[in-house]
Each structure stands twice: as structure tokens, then as C-alpha cells.
Write an enzyme that holds these catalytic residues in place. Structure first.
Site, PDB file in Angstrom:
ATOM      1  N   ASP A  21     -53.208  42.039 -58.445  1.00 36.18           N
ATOM      2  CA  ASP A  21     -53.153  41.617 -59.852  1.00 36.18           C
ATOM      3  C   ASP A  21     -52.093  42.399 -60.636  1.00 36.18           C
ATOM      4  OD1 ASP A  21     -53.911  40.102 -62.004  1.00 36.18           O
ATOM      5  OD2 ASP A  21     -55.645  41.343 -62.530  1.00 36.18           O
ATOM      6  N   ASN A  69     -56.893  29.725 -60.859  1.00 33.40           N
ATOM      7  CA  ASN A  69     -55.442  29.806 -61.104  1.00 33.40           C
ATOM      8  C   ASN A  69     -54.777  28.434 -61.209  1.00 33.40           C
ATOM      9  OD1 ASN A  69     -55.009  32.839 -59.095  1.00 33.40           O
ATOM     10  ND2 ASN A  69     -55.257  32.623 -61.307  1.00 33.40           N
TER      11      ASN A  69
HETATM   12  C1  IPE Z   1     -57.415  37.073 -59.637  1.00 37.88           C
HETATM   13  O1  IPE Z   1     -56.494  37.443 -60.608  1.00 37.88           O
HETATM   14  C2  IPE Z   1     -56.803  36.118 -58.680  1.00 37.88           C
HETATM   15  C3  IPE Z   1     -55.723  36.637 -57.852  1.00 37.88           C
HETATM   16  C4  IPE Z   1     -55.303  37.875 -57.823  1.00 37.88           C
HETATM   17  C5  IPE Z   1     -55.108  35.678 -56.987  1.00 37.88           C
HETATM   18  P1  IPE Z   1     -56.460  36.734 -62.041  1.00 37.88           P
HETATM   19  O2  IPE Z   1     -55.384  37.409 -62.815  1.00 37.88           O
HETATM   20  O3  IPE Z   1     -56.392  35.283 -61.894  1.00 37.88           O
HETATM   21  O4  IPE Z   1     -57.902  37.124 -62.605  1.00 37.88           O
HETATM   22  P2  IPE Z   1     -58.458  37.152 -64.094  1.00 37.88           P
HETATM   23  O5  IPE Z   1     -58.265  35.789 -64.652  1.00 37.88           O
HETATM   24  O6  IPE Z   1     -57.667  38.168 -64.842  1.00 37.88           O
HETATM   25  O7  IPE Z   1     -59.880  37.557 -63.953  1.00 37.88           O
HETATM   26  C1  IPE Z   2     -51.620  38.241 -59.884  1.00 35.93           C
HETATM   27  O1  IPE Z   2     -50.899  38.579 -61.008  1.00 35.93           O
HETATM   28  C2  IPE Z   2     -51.081  37.039 -59.157  1.00 35.93           C
HETATM   29  C3  IPE Z   2     -51.906  35.832 -59.286  1.00 35.93           C
HETATM   30  C4  IPE Z   2     -53.030  35.735 -59.918  1.00 35.93           C
HETATM   31  C5  IPE Z   2     -51.403  34.626 -58.654  1.00 35.93           C
HETATM   32  P1  IPE Z   2     -51.120  37.837 -62.393  1.00 35.93           P
HETATM   33  O2  IPE Z   2     -50.248  36.643 -62.441  1.00 35.93           O
HETATM   34  O3  IPE Z   2     -52.562  37.580 -62.628  1.00 35.93           O
HETATM   35  O4  IPE Z   2     -50.579  38.930 -63.417  1.00 35.93           O
HETATM   36  P2  IPE Z   2     -51.253  39.362 -64.793  1.00 35.93           P
HETATM   37  O5  IPE Z   2     -52.676  39.717 -64.489  1.00 35.93           O
HETATM   38  O6  IPE Z   2     -51.163  38.189 -65.700  1.00 35.93           O
HETATM   39  O7  IPE Z   2     -50.462  40.528 -65.232  1.00 35.93           O
HETATM   40 MG    MG Z   3     -54.046  38.655 -63.452  1.00 33.50          MG
END
Ligand code: IPE
Ligand code: IPE
Ligand code: MG
Length: 246
Positions: A21, A69
Site C-alpha cells: 500500500d 479497487n
Molecule cells: C488494499 O489497499 C488493496 C491492495 C493493496 C491491493 P487499498 O489502498 O485499496 O485499501 P484501503 O481502501 O485503503 O483500505
Molecule cells: C496500493 O497503493 C496499490 C493498490 C491498491 C493497487 P494505493 O494505490 O492504494 O496507494 P495509496 O494508498 O492511495 O497511497
Molecule cells: Mg491504498
């Protein structure tokens, strides 16, 4: 000096799962678009996969795309899918070199056909590799997994293949996407968020949780070693008392 030498090889987690993340925030803080963060995140995937294989970790599961997502802006979803295809193409050599077997969990049929094609191709090409199983969680949601398992089990009861009395933890396990994987020992989440976000709810029942503020594109081998060293200092009691373990 590298922290690697502080890792005890006899007490490695058998299964590490990572919620990768912070890609978006990493990019935003540098004044770039979110997708630039995803691009840079793929480098951390490569180094983490290689270090885990090198250390002798048998199972590594990476949360790459959740069922939730799909609700992100269309362009971001599209870019993530394209990155997935190009990474699979690029990383096949690394997987063969390190004898890594690729596996996928999640609602794979929901992915674009081009992603499915590349994914199944690499899974097939690497199926005889034995050093480590790398599982990508794609279009994965733990609740979706449990609904799916429940449906399959109910169907078997309805068709008299099993009876209600046959339903136990082993049977439920066998109907999850992770059916052949051991329980998670160590769950890592980067970026400072302290939540599970619908990841492996059943499988982390007794996992050790490790949270780091490092954004995923900045996650290095040393950060991985740090997490494993931290894990090795913990006492896993599984409900027993400390005295019973010694
Ligand atoms: C969780 O991260 C999913 C992945 C890392 C693929 P998100 O960024 O989607 O999670 P939330 O929405 O902050 O909980
Ligand atoms: C994790 O990084 C990757 C996926 C969830 C696909 P994020 O895209 O959630 O990055 P933040 O949490 O918005 O910084
Ligand atoms: Mg995230």
C-alpha cells in the site's frame, strides 16, 4: 551492514503475505500522478520476490488488486491492468531463474482477457518450479472468497456429495482460493494504514501482524529483513500459556 545476517534461518515464516500500500501517496508527495507510484511499486515487487526466494521463504502472497479497487477511476484501473501484463512478461525470466512458481487467487475471470491470458501463461510455464510459490491476489476479496466457498459447499450438500456433518475447518479451507497454501505466518502492510482491507480474513487467524510507515515504492530488502527479524522475536502462543511452550 545488512540486517540479513540477523535472521535465524531455522525460524522463517513459511508464508508471508503483503498488503502493498501507499503507491498513490508516494507519487502525490513527489508531485506526480498516482500511476507513477504504481510503476515504481513494481520495482519493490521484484526485489521483495527475489529476496524472499533467496532467504528460503516457501510462500509469498501479494495483494495486488482488491475487489474494491474496481471502483477506482477507470484510467487508474486500466493502467494497473497494463502494468500487470508488462510485469508478468518481464518477470518470467526472474521466476524461472529463482525457480518460483506463480499462482493467483481471486475472481480471475473478472480480469480483462489479456491479463488472464498472460497470467495463465506464466502460471503454466512456472508450474514445475519448487523454490517458492508466489501468489498474486488479483480481483481478490476475502468476503467474495468466503461467499464462493459457501456456495460450492452448499452445492455439494444439495447434490448429496457431502453431508452437513462433513463441514469442518479443513473442508472450508479446501474450498478457499488459497486451498493449497499454509496459513499466513507474517502479514506485512506498508504505508502506515493499520487495517486488513478484506485480505485473507480466514487465513490470518493466527498471523503475526507487522505495520510499517514506509510507502510500497520505498520498501527495500532491509525493510523486509526488519519485518522478519521482528517476527522472529515474537512468541506465538496459539492460545496456550508461555510456560506450556518452554
Ligand atoms: C488494499 O489497499 C488493496 C491492495 C493493496 C491491493 P487499498 O489502498 O485499496 O485499501 P484501503 O481502501 O485503503 O483500505
Ligand atoms: C496500493 O497503493 C496499490 C493498490 C491498491 C493497487 P494505493 O494505490 O492504494 O496507494 P495509496 O494508498 O492511495 O497511497
Ligand atoms: Mg491504498
Amino acid at each position: 551492514m545488512s540486517l540479513k545476517s540477523n535472521i535465524h534461518p531455522e525460524n522463517l515464516p513459511k508464508h508471508i503475505a503483503i498488503i502493498m500500500d501507499g503507491n498513490g501517496r508516494w507519487a502525490k508527495e513527489k508531485g506526480f500522478l498516482r500511476v507513477f507510484g504504481h510503476e515504481n511499486g513494481t520495482k519493490s515487487v521484484r526485489t521483495t520476490v527475489e529476496s524472499c526466494a533467496e532467504l528460503g521463504i516457501q510462500n509469498l502472497t501479494l495483494y495486488a488488486f482488491s475487489t474494491e479497487n474496481w471502483n477506482r477511476p477507470k484510467l487508474e484501473v486500466k493502467t494497473l491492468m497494463q502494468l500487470l501484463i508488462s510485469s508478468l512478461k518481464k518477470e518470467m525470466k526472474t521466476m524461472q531463474k529463482n525457480s518460483i512458481r506463480l499462482n493467483a487467487i481471486g475472481n480471475i475471470e473478472h480480469l480483462p482477457a489479456s491479463v488472464q491470458k498472460e497470467l495463465l501463461h506464466v502460471i503454466d510455464e512456472t508450474k514445475n518450479n519448487t523454490q517458492m510459490t508466489l501468489t498474486l491476489a488479483l480481483s481478490y476479496g476475502s468476503r467474495d472468497e468466503l461467499v464462493n466457498a459457501t456456495r460450492q459447499i452448499c452445492d455439494k450438500v444439495k447434490n448429496n456429495i457431502i453431508s452437513v456433518e462433513n463441514i469442518d475447518e479443513t473442508l472450508i479451507n479446501q474450498h478457499l482460493y488459497t486451498q493449497n497454501l499454509p496459513d499466513v505466518d507474517l502479514l506485512i502492510r506498508t504505508s502506515g494504514e493499520k487495517r486488513i482491507s478484506n485480505f485473507l480474513l480466514w487465513q490470518i487467524a493466527y498471523a503475526e501482524l507487522y505495520f510499517t510507515d514506509v510507502y510500497w515504492p520505498d520498501f527495500t530488502n532491509e525493510n523486509l529483513y526488519e519485518a522478519i527479524i521482528n517476527y522472529q522475536k515474537r512468541e506465538r502462543r496459539f492460545g496456550k500459556t508461555s510456560e506450556q511452550l518452554h
